[in-house]
Enzyme design. Structure first.
Site, PDB file in Angstrom:
ATOM      1  N   LYS A  66      30.816  67.152  16.313  1.00 30.37           N
ATOM      2  CA  LYS A  66      32.050  67.501  15.612  1.00 30.37           C
ATOM      3  C   LYS A  66      33.270  67.462  16.533  1.00 30.37           C
ATOM      4  CE  LYS A  66      29.704  70.255  12.091  1.00 30.37           C
ATOM      5  NZ  LYS A  66      29.617  71.538  11.369  1.00 30.37           N
ATOM      6  N   ASP A 101      33.852  71.855   6.176  1.00 28.17           N
ATOM      7  CA  ASP A 101      33.103  73.107   6.258  1.00 28.17           C
ATOM      8  C   ASP A 101      33.944  74.283   5.767  1.00 28.17           C
ATOM      9  OD1 ASP A 101      30.803  71.949   7.276  1.00 28.17           O
ATOM     10  OD2 ASP A 101      31.398  72.244   9.365  1.00 28.17           O
ATOM     11  N   GLY A 124      28.901  86.132  15.147  1.00 25.60           N
ATOM     12  CA  GLY A 124      28.768  84.891  15.898  1.00 25.60           C
ATOM     13  C   GLY A 124      30.119  84.356  16.321  1.00 25.60           C
ATOM     14  N   GLY A 126      30.308  80.873  17.658  1.00 23.33           N
ATOM     15  CA  GLY A 126      30.102  79.461  17.938  1.00 23.33           C
ATOM     16  C   GLY A 126      31.004  78.563  17.108  1.00 23.33           C
ATOM     17  N   ALA A 148      29.687  89.372  18.536  1.00 25.98           N
ATOM     18  CA  ALA A 148      29.022  88.267  19.216  1.00 25.98           C
ATOM     19  C   ALA A 148      28.195  88.787  20.377  1.00 25.98           C
ATOM     20  CB  ALA A 148      30.053  87.258  19.718  1.00 25.98           C
TER      21      ALA A 148
END
Length: 275
Positions: A66, A101, A124, A126, A148
């Site tokens: 990506k 997304d 998270g 990421g 996280a």
């Protein structure tokens, strides 16, 4: 006559369900388009794209491509610019990159009746977390609590929050003090890797004060986090997978991720049946 060609690229890629989703959509649309999958390493991405012939219309990209696709694209939509990630590349003389997304998360939540929220918790830090944060901002969220394993990785999310006028704070996922007394939020978005199992000392307080849950994971399902949510509203990542693909197909069909497809209700029904 050479057919129009598309594919999903990534590393690994054998697990991808995109070929089934896209094939189902193109059958309904009456398009003789080929959609396959190919394992491509990040270092090989640019050369691989340049090696494609004119029959190639576009690519879907998954990890770790990506960011590579973002750098390759000559033009990018707003969501790609904000996240630094492109998961859809429309090929041609001026390759255009998109991030579907973000819209996929918004659409999946809307399908579950969740269209707005004021506060949220993001689990998270990421690559998917950046898309989730932009999606939350698009829904009107004003404050986001990021949890996280390594809070220092959330610095980019804090900076992105400033650009989005969203107040973002970061705490350790398993911090005893922060984890045991989380503030109540309207919505929790989990972007943890599939198969992550968190201890009950972490999940129980998050579930008790976490509002509705959107878990980007969908295999295995229910995730350990979803199982801990009890009777609360839970939305699996399959909705995101479906709706980000719908937006990709819009791009491949006519170039606009927001403009519906012909007979889109039938297209979505066929794609859902293919999941």
């Amino acid at each position: 006559m050479t057919s129009t060609r598309l594919a999903v690229w990534g590393d690994p890629i054998a697990h991808s369900r995109s070929p089934e989703l896209h094939a189902a959509a193109y059958r309904v649309l009456g398009l003789d388009w080929e959609y396959g999958r190919r394992r491509v390493a990040a270092d090989d991405f640019a050369a691989a794209v340049r090696g494609l012939d004119p029959s190639w219309r576009g690519l879907s990209l998954t990890m770790p491509l990506k960011e590579e696709a973002y750098r390759f694209a000559a033009a990018r939509d707003g969501h790609a610019e904000l996240t630094g990630a492109v998961n859809t590349l429309l090929l041609g003389s001026t390759p255009a990159g998109f991030n579907t997304d973000v819209g996929g998360i918004v659409d999946a939540l809307a399908e579950a009746g969740i269209t707005t929220a004021d506060t949220a918790r993001l689990l998270g830090a990421g690559a998917t977390a950046a898309s989730a944060l932009v999606a939350l901002a698009d829904m009107g969220v004003s404050r986001v609590d990021v949890r996280a394993r390594r809070p220092e990785r959330a610095s980019a999310l804090v900076a992105l929050g400033e650009r989005l006028s969203v107040v973002v704070s970061a705490h350790p996922l398993a911090d005893a003090d922060a984890g045991s007394r989380p503030g109540r939020v309207d919505l929790t978005v989990a972007t943890l890797p599939s198969g992550t199992i968190l201890p009950s000392a972490v999940t129980e307080p998050l579930a008790a004060r976490g509002g509705a849950l959107f878990d980007a994971a969908y295999a295995p399902w229910p995730s350990s986090l979803a199982a801990a949510w009890g009777d609360g509203t839970v939305v699996s990542g399959l909705g995101m997978l479906l709706h980000q693909a719908v937006r990709q197909i819009r791009i491949f069909h006519h170039g606009d991720p927001a403009a519906p497809l012909p007979a889109e209700t039938d297209v979505i029904a066929a794609m859902r049946a293919a999941l």
